[in-house]
Design an enzyme around this catalytic site. Sequence first.
Site, PDB file in Angstrom:
ATOM      1  N   HIS B  36       0.859  -1.139  -0.059  1.00 15.92           N
ATOM      2  CA  HIS B  36      -0.069  -0.001  -0.153  1.00 15.92           C
ATOM      3  C   HIS B  36       0.920   1.228   0.104  1.00 15.92           C
ATOM      4  CE1 HIS B  36      -3.139   2.745   1.240  1.00 15.92           C
ATOM      5  NE2 HIS B  36      -3.892   1.986   1.100  1.00 15.92           N
ATOM      6  N   ILE B  42       1.752   4.712   1.460  1.00 20.01           N
ATOM      7  CA  ILE B  42       0.863   5.788   2.480  1.00 20.01           C
ATOM      8  C   ILE B  42       0.204   4.913   3.314  1.00 20.01           C
ATOM      9  CG2 ILE B  42       0.748   7.413   0.650  1.00 20.01           C
ATOM     10  CD1 ILE B  42      -1.786   6.409  -0.112  1.00 20.01           C
ATOM     11  N   GLY B  45      -6.026   4.253   4.670  1.00 18.18           N
ATOM     12  CA  GLY B  45      -7.133   5.189   5.390  1.00 18.18           C
ATOM     13  C   GLY B  45      -7.933   4.163   6.549  1.00 18.18           C
ATOM     14  N   VAL B  46      -8.020   2.942   6.480  1.00 21.59           N
ATOM     15  CA  VAL B  46      -8.491   2.015   7.445  1.00 21.59           C
ATOM     16  C   VAL B  46      -7.652   2.357   8.747  1.00 21.59           C
ATOM     17  CG1 VAL B  46      -9.808   0.456   6.164  1.00 21.59           C
ATOM     18  CG2 VAL B  46      -7.623  -0.225   6.584  1.00 21.59           C
ATOM     19  N   GLU B  50      -8.531   3.257  12.290  1.00 20.24           N
ATOM     20  CA  GLU B  50      -7.991   2.566  13.676  1.00 20.24           C
ATOM     21  C   GLU B  50      -7.389   3.379  14.592  1.00 20.24           C
ATOM     22  OE1 GLU B  50      -9.045  -0.297  14.629  1.00 20.24           O
ATOM     23  OE2 GLU B  50      -7.669  -0.601  16.373  1.00 20.24           O
TER      24      GLU B  50
END
Lengths: 96, 151
Positions: B36, B42, B45-46, B50
């Site tokens: 990723h 980067i 987003g998840v 979290e």
Amino acid sequence: MTSPVFERIADIIAENSDVARDRIVPDAHVINDLGIDSLDFLDIVFAIDKAFDIKVPVEAWTQDVNAGKAPAEHYFVMGNLAQRIEELVAARQAKA
Amino acid sequence: MRLEYFQMVDRVVALDSDSITVESHVPDHSPVFEGHFPGHPILPGVLMVETMAQTGGWLLLSLNGLDRMPFLSKVGEAKFRGFVGPGAALHVTSRLVHDGSGYAVTEARIEAAGKRVADAGITFRTLPFPDPALREAMLATARRIGLPGHG
């Protein structure tokens, strides 16, 4: 004839679930008849807390039901739920 | 941060009755960045969600004296406003919006280099600890991150 509190709660439920507004009648059980799941119910309780400036004691209600101190209908049938909310609002106003 | 272990919070830097700020250092290297994304690593987003959830969770744990465990139940309006790469220093803030019966609603944001990079509304259910081992682990983490009263 339903109370303004009932109408407000029914609006909140319709806004926070897939339940049609006209199905939300005084003798409807929130879970068994309207099919509100626990996450939607959490959103609904949050909206009720905000709308009436109260803290709906869902945990205490659930404990009462689980301990056999009160039937689930006492809290979770729409007409009774509205009555419980009216009691909470009255208690808040009495404290103020 | 140790992304592979979901350890998203490094240190509590501020805490009061309705908000918390923590620091988190994004690692320079992680297998997460291999996928990723190749050539453009980067933070997913998840994992930003979290990170905000754990930050709010520590606020609630502090407020309830590590008596009940917050579990993520809803993420609302999550926005990812900028890329976060390896080595970034993050400031994460969570504010209590409503403390309900068995649930709590928070708003959180992440800043990097003084710019907001993510924000979200996060709702938790708060439940009695389902297992003593979990509470012990949370107490150990509270000491590691310097949660006031436990550091």
